[in-house]
Design a protein around this motif. Structure first.
Motif, PDB file in Angstrom:
ATOM      1  N   PHE A   1       0.870  -0.962   0.023  1.00  8.76           N
ATOM      2  CA  PHE A   1       0.014  -0.031   0.152  1.00  8.76           C
ATOM      3  C   PHE A   1       0.862   1.366  -0.002  1.00  8.76           C
ATOM      4  N   ASP A   2       0.173   2.359  -0.489  1.00  9.19           N
ATOM      5  CA  ASP A   2       0.819   3.538  -0.373  1.00  9.19           C
ATOM      6  C   ASP A   2       0.067   4.423   0.543  1.00  9.19           C
ATOM      7  N   ILE A   3       0.995   5.628   1.210  1.00  9.85           N
ATOM      8  CA  ILE A   3       0.486   6.401   1.855  1.00  9.85           C
ATOM      9  C   ILE A   3       0.929   7.894   1.389  1.00  9.85           C
ATOM     10  N   MET A   4       0.005   8.729   1.045  1.00  5.19           N
ATOM     11  CA  MET A   4       0.465  10.181   0.462  1.00  5.19           C
ATOM     12  C   MET A   4       0.762  10.864   1.646  1.00  5.19           C
ATOM     13  N   ARG A   5       1.333  12.080   1.358  1.00  2.60           N
ATOM     14  CA  ARG A   5       1.701  13.208   2.359  1.00  2.60           C
ATOM     15  C   ARG A   5       0.347  14.099   2.567  1.00  2.60           C
ATOM     16  N   GLY A   6       0.142  13.926   4.135  1.00  3.61           N
ATOM     17  CA  GLY A   6      -0.897  14.682   4.450  1.00  3.61           C
ATOM     18  C   GLY A   6      -2.236  13.744   4.527  1.00  3.61           C
ATOM     19  N   GLU A   7      -2.170  12.470   3.996  1.00  7.24           N
ATOM     20  CA  GLU A   7      -3.416  11.661   3.974  1.00  7.24           C
ATOM     21  C   GLU A   7      -3.518  10.769   5.185  1.00  7.24           C
ATOM     22  N   THR A   8      -4.840  10.289   5.541  1.00  3.45           N
ATOM     23  CA  THR A   8      -5.143   9.185   6.359  1.00  3.45           C
ATOM     24  C   THR A   8      -5.537   8.183   5.559  1.00  3.45           C
ATOM     25  N   LEU A   9      -4.578   7.013   6.022  1.00  5.08           N
ATOM     26  CA  LEU A   9      -4.872   5.687   5.482  1.00  5.08           C
ATOM     27  C   LEU A   9      -5.203   4.834   6.773  1.00  5.08           C
ATOM     28  N   VAL A  10      -6.472   4.066   6.389  1.00  2.78           N
ATOM     29  CA  VAL A  10      -7.023   3.357   7.522  1.00  2.78           C
ATOM     30  C   VAL A  10      -6.726   1.914   6.964  1.00  2.78           C
ATOM     31  N   ILE A  11      -6.269   0.920   7.969  1.00  2.56           N
ATOM     32  CA  ILE A  11      -6.250  -0.528   7.766  1.00  2.56           C
ATOM     33  C   ILE A  11      -7.158  -1.225   8.598  1.00  2.56           C
ATOM     34  N   LEU A  12      -8.469  -1.705   7.949  1.00  2.22           N
ATOM     35  CA  LEU A  12      -9.484  -2.516   8.734  1.00  2.22           C
ATOM     36  C   LEU A  12      -9.247  -4.016   8.860  1.00  2.22           C
ATOM     37  N   GLY A  13      -9.636  -4.503   9.820  1.00  3.68           N
ATOM     38  CA  GLY A  13      -9.553  -5.949   9.843  1.00  3.68           C
ATOM     39  C   GLY A  13      -9.599  -6.485  11.257  1.00  3.68           C
TER      40      GLY A  13
ATOM     41  N   ALA B   1       6.322   7.862  13.939  1.00  2.00           N
ATOM     42  CA  ALA B   1       6.338   7.920  15.420  1.00  2.00           C
ATOM     43  C   ALA B   1       4.772   6.863  15.500  1.00  2.00           C
ATOM     44  N   MET B   2       4.861   6.390  16.525  1.00  2.00           N
ATOM     45  CA  MET B   2       3.404   5.398  16.890  1.00  2.00           C
ATOM     46  C   MET B   2       2.860   5.666  18.200  1.00  2.00           C
ATOM     47  N   ILE B   3       1.436   5.482  18.419  1.00  2.00           N
ATOM     48  CA  ILE B   3       0.813   5.431  19.439  1.00  2.00           C
ATOM     49  C   ILE B   3      -0.072   4.058  19.312  1.00  2.00           C
ATOM     50  N   PHE B   4      -0.086   3.524  20.449  1.00  4.15           N
ATOM     51  CA  PHE B   4      -0.501   2.188  20.729  1.00  4.15           C
ATOM     52  C   PHE B   4      -1.904   2.297  21.398  1.00  4.15           C
ATOM     53  N   GLN B   5      -2.734   1.087  21.518  1.00  7.41           N
ATOM     54  CA  GLN B   5      -3.916   0.951  22.155  1.00  7.41           C
ATOM     55  C   GLN B   5      -3.980   1.110  23.490  1.00  7.41           C
ATOM     56  N   ASP B   6      -3.025   0.528  24.498  1.00  7.97           N
ATOM     57  CA  ASP B   6      -2.981   0.667  25.749  1.00  7.97           C
ATOM     58  C   ASP B   6      -1.699   1.376  26.211  1.00  7.97           C
ATOM     59  N   PRO B   7      -1.818   2.777  26.560  1.00  5.42           N
ATOM     60  CA  PRO B   7      -0.941   3.534  26.854  1.00  5.42           C
ATOM     61  C   PRO B   7      -0.135   3.170  28.154  1.00  5.42           C
TER      62      PRO B   7
ATOM     63  N   GLU C   1       6.728  12.860  10.103  1.00  4.19           N
ATOM     64  CA  GLU C   1       6.301  13.030   8.944  1.00  4.19           C
ATOM     65  C   GLU C   1       4.946  12.107   8.901  1.00  4.19           C
ATOM     66  N   LEU C   2       5.173  10.856   9.770  1.00  8.33           N
ATOM     67  CA  LEU C   2       4.178   9.979   9.561  1.00  8.33           C
ATOM     68  C   LEU C   2       3.616   9.479  11.036  1.00  8.33           C
TER      69      LEU C   2
ATOM     70  N   GLY D   1       0.333  19.058   8.960  1.00 14.19           N
ATOM     71  CA  GLY D   1       0.541  18.026   7.537  1.00 14.19           C
ATOM     72  C   GLY D   1       1.198  16.895   7.509  1.00 14.19           C
ATOM     73  N   MET D   2       1.194  16.054   8.718  1.00 14.30           N
ATOM     74  CA  MET D   2       1.556  14.887   8.868  1.00 14.30           C
ATOM     75  C   MET D   2       0.646  13.786   8.275  1.00 14.30           C
ATOM     76  N   SER D   3       1.095  12.760   7.774  1.00 16.24           N
ATOM     77  CA  SER D   3       0.205  11.730   7.340  1.00 16.24           C
ATOM     78  C   SER D   3      -0.190  10.952   8.528  1.00 16.24           C
ATOM     79  N   ILE D   4      -1.060  10.055   8.428  1.00 12.59           N
ATOM     80  CA  ILE D   4      -1.673   9.240   9.517  1.00 12.59           C
ATOM     81  C   ILE D   4      -1.964   7.781   9.086  1.00 12.59           C
ATOM     82  N   LEU D   5      -1.290   6.717   9.580  1.00 13.86           N
ATOM     83  CA  LEU D   5      -1.838   5.435   9.259  1.00 13.86           C
ATOM     84  C   LEU D   5      -2.454   5.089  10.473  1.00 13.86           C
ATOM     85  N   MET D   6      -3.891   4.766  10.303  1.00 16.44           N
ATOM     86  CA  MET D   6      -4.649   4.355  11.470  1.00 16.44           C
ATOM     87  C   MET D   6      -5.140   2.872  11.175  1.00 16.44           C
TER      88      MET D   6
END
Length: 551
Positions: free
Chosen positions: A33-45, A98-104, A178-179, A209-214
């Motif tokens: 998959f690709d993530i563009m600059r400033g975009e939010t891409l969500v992975i579902l499953g 950078a990353m944030i997790f489910q259970d801080p 950036e992401l 302007g960061m991108s987000i992978l949710m």
């Protein structure tokens, strides 16, 4: 979204495997998959689909040596992340990714203040021209932590779940990455807090302007966040595109299954209402109050904190009462009091005409046979060292007059089949099951003594939406077959609508609204109930698309 056509991140042909007792098992296969600059891409499953494994490869936190990247490329701009030596790779984490997790609470060090931990990122990366302490206060202010000058000295346990997630976001944003990868960041949060966190992420994205992978299993979260989405199942990408297109015209059967499992605010009864019951109530709760005594500061005297304030309701045989409210509303305290796990300050709880709060000895044992509880975390409530047969038969060992010892195994096998599992599973341990299967085992254990009432305390809140729907359907089926009553505690109004006959809405230890489920949803009278409904609803465009696609 920015107009730059060059992807910020590109994942190609990713294949990841893990060592298991049965050899190597492929967890991710040909994912790209690709993530563009400033975009939010969500992975579902759902759990086990490969979402978090893919993210762990991007962040270089894959569990090794059990996990191994067998093929693929991960490019951040022009940099191939998988080809970098460890020292250069560490320099990218935090600064560009950078990353944030489910259970801080699991990822914040309990021995250090949150201010020290945020500033640590700045110290490790030796950021010139930035004062770590001043930057920490600035970040805490931006993510909405009140009184940041003082609270930077607090420890993680002194914050609520939503505040801890805000602290994690502040830490992730310290170096303006950036992401940002957000791995199920709102799953364990109340719907109102969840909405606040998602709104905060969108605001920060607009500012930086960061991108987000949710990463999420919750379509309502995806609907609020996604520019594009990919759907994963069993380690593979099965669908990709704009979320509105996917919702309106899903091409893969699994996507349609996810959409059909979404609990919705419109009427969607699983099994319908129970027939009207005559006779006396099963349970009458009157003016229940519970105080906790909190120690004062220094030499100050202890003060009382009221967790339940005049709670009352009536539960008829064969009916389901939903109890809804955010964390701290008193829902779980109510459950513990009714199960006699905690004492009360005042009030009555009449079960079969007897005040259960005063029962002792054999009378209390009889009550505990007829009232059972299913907890939120089945892995925490099931002994990890005990086989499933022993877990299910434990109530029979505590009440040996129920069934002869020689019949226990047959009863355990019968209960497993009743909850949709196989008798062959009796010799397994809890860790060999998925979260949804473990919750089924907990339900089987609760059924061992043929109870009349089961109290479910957030029993489905941590489960994937499809598994959540399966467990609710199971409970509804057991209700029809066995005539069970339920007290169903949750913070998720759409979930409770599909199951409950009546609802109590709690806030600050008190009941602020109560009534028939359909009436309450159609015409909520209290502002707090309206807030909960608003926070729970998926956007209208998504709701219309889902209705059209599964009609």
């Amino acid at each position: 979204m920015a107009s730059d056509p060059t992807p910020l991140l590109r994942v190609e042909g990713l294949r990841v495997s893990f060592t298991s007792d049965d050899g190597r098992v492929t967890a991710v296969e040909d994912v790209g998959f690709d993530i563009m600059r400033g975009e939010t891409l969500v992975i579902l499953g759902e759990s086990g689909s490969g979402k978090s494994v893919s993210a762990s490869v991007i962040m270089d936190i894959l569990d090794r040596p059990a996990g191994r990247v067998e093929a693929g490329r991960v490019r951040l701009g022009d940099t191939d992340l998988l080809a970098l030596p460890r020292a250069k790779r560490r320099a990218i984490n935090g600064a560009r990714l950078a990353m944030i997790f489910q259970d801080p609470l699991s990822y914040l060090n309990p021995a250090y203040s949150i201010g020290w931990q945020i500033a640590e990122t700045l110290r490790i990366h030796a950021t010139p021209g930035i004062n770590p302490k001043a930057r920490t206060v600035e970040l805490l202010t931006r993510v909405g932590i009140p009184d940041p000058e003082q609270r930077q000295h607090w420890f993680p346990h002194q914050f609520s779940g939503g505040q801890r997630q805000r602290v994690m976001i502040a830490m992730a944003l310290a170096l303006s990455p950036e992401l940002l990868i957000a791995d199920e960041p709102t799953t364990a949060l109340d719907v109102t807090v969840q909405r606040q966190i998602l709104d905060l992420l969108k605001e920060l994205q607009a500012e930086t302007g960061m991108s987000i992978l949710m990463i999420t299993h919750d379509l309502s979260v995806a609907a609020r966040m996604a520019d594009r989405a990919i759907v994963m199942r069993r380690g593979r990408v099965v669908e990709t595109g704009r979320l509105d297109r996917i919702a309106a015209s899903p091409s893969h059967p699994y996507t349609r299954e996810l959409l059909s499992a979404i609990p919705r605010l419109e009427s969607d009864k699983r099994g319908g209402k129970s027939p009207t019951t005559d006779g006396p109530p099963l349970l009458e709760v009157r003016d229940l109050c519970k105080d906790y005594h909190v120690a004062g500061r220094g030499f100050g005297s202890a003060r009382a904190m009221r967790a339940l304030n005049g709670v009352g309701f009536t539960l008829m045989p064969g009916t389901v009462l939903g109890v809804v409210g955010e964390s701290g509303s008193g829902k779980s305290t109510l459950a513990r009091v009714l199960m006699r796990l905690e004492s009360v300050t005042s009030g009555q709880a009449l079960y079969g005409g007897q005040d259960i709060l005063k029962l002792q000895g054999s009378a209390l044992n009889r009550f505990r046979r007829e009232v059972q509880m299913v907890f939120q975390d089945p892995f925490g409530s099931l002994n990890p060292t005990m086989e499933i047969e022993r877990i299910i038969c434990e109530p029979l060992a505590l009440h040996p007059d129920i069934l002869p010892r020689r019949q226990w195994r047959d009863r355990a096998a019968e209960l497993l089949e009743m909850v949709g599992l196989e008798p062959a599973h009796l010799s397994r341990l809890p860790h060999q099951f998925s979260g949804g299967q473990r919750q089924r085992i907990a339900i089987a254990r609760a059924l061992a003594l043929n109870p009349r009432l089961i109290i479910c305390d957030e029993a489905v809140s941590a489960l994937d939406v499809s598994i959540q729907a399966q467990v609710i359907e199971l409970l509804a089926d057991l209700r029809r077959k066995l005539g069970l009553s339920f007290i169903f505690i949750t913070h998720d109004l759409p979930v409770v609508r599909s199951f409950a006959d009546d609802i109590l809405v709690m806030k600050g230890g008190a009941v602020v609204e109560a009534g028939d489920t359909d009436t309450l949803f159609a015409n909520p009278s209290h502002p707090y109930t309206r807030d909960l409904l608003s926070a729970s609803a998926i956007p209208e465009w998504m709701s219309q698309a889902v209705r059209a696609s599964i009609a």
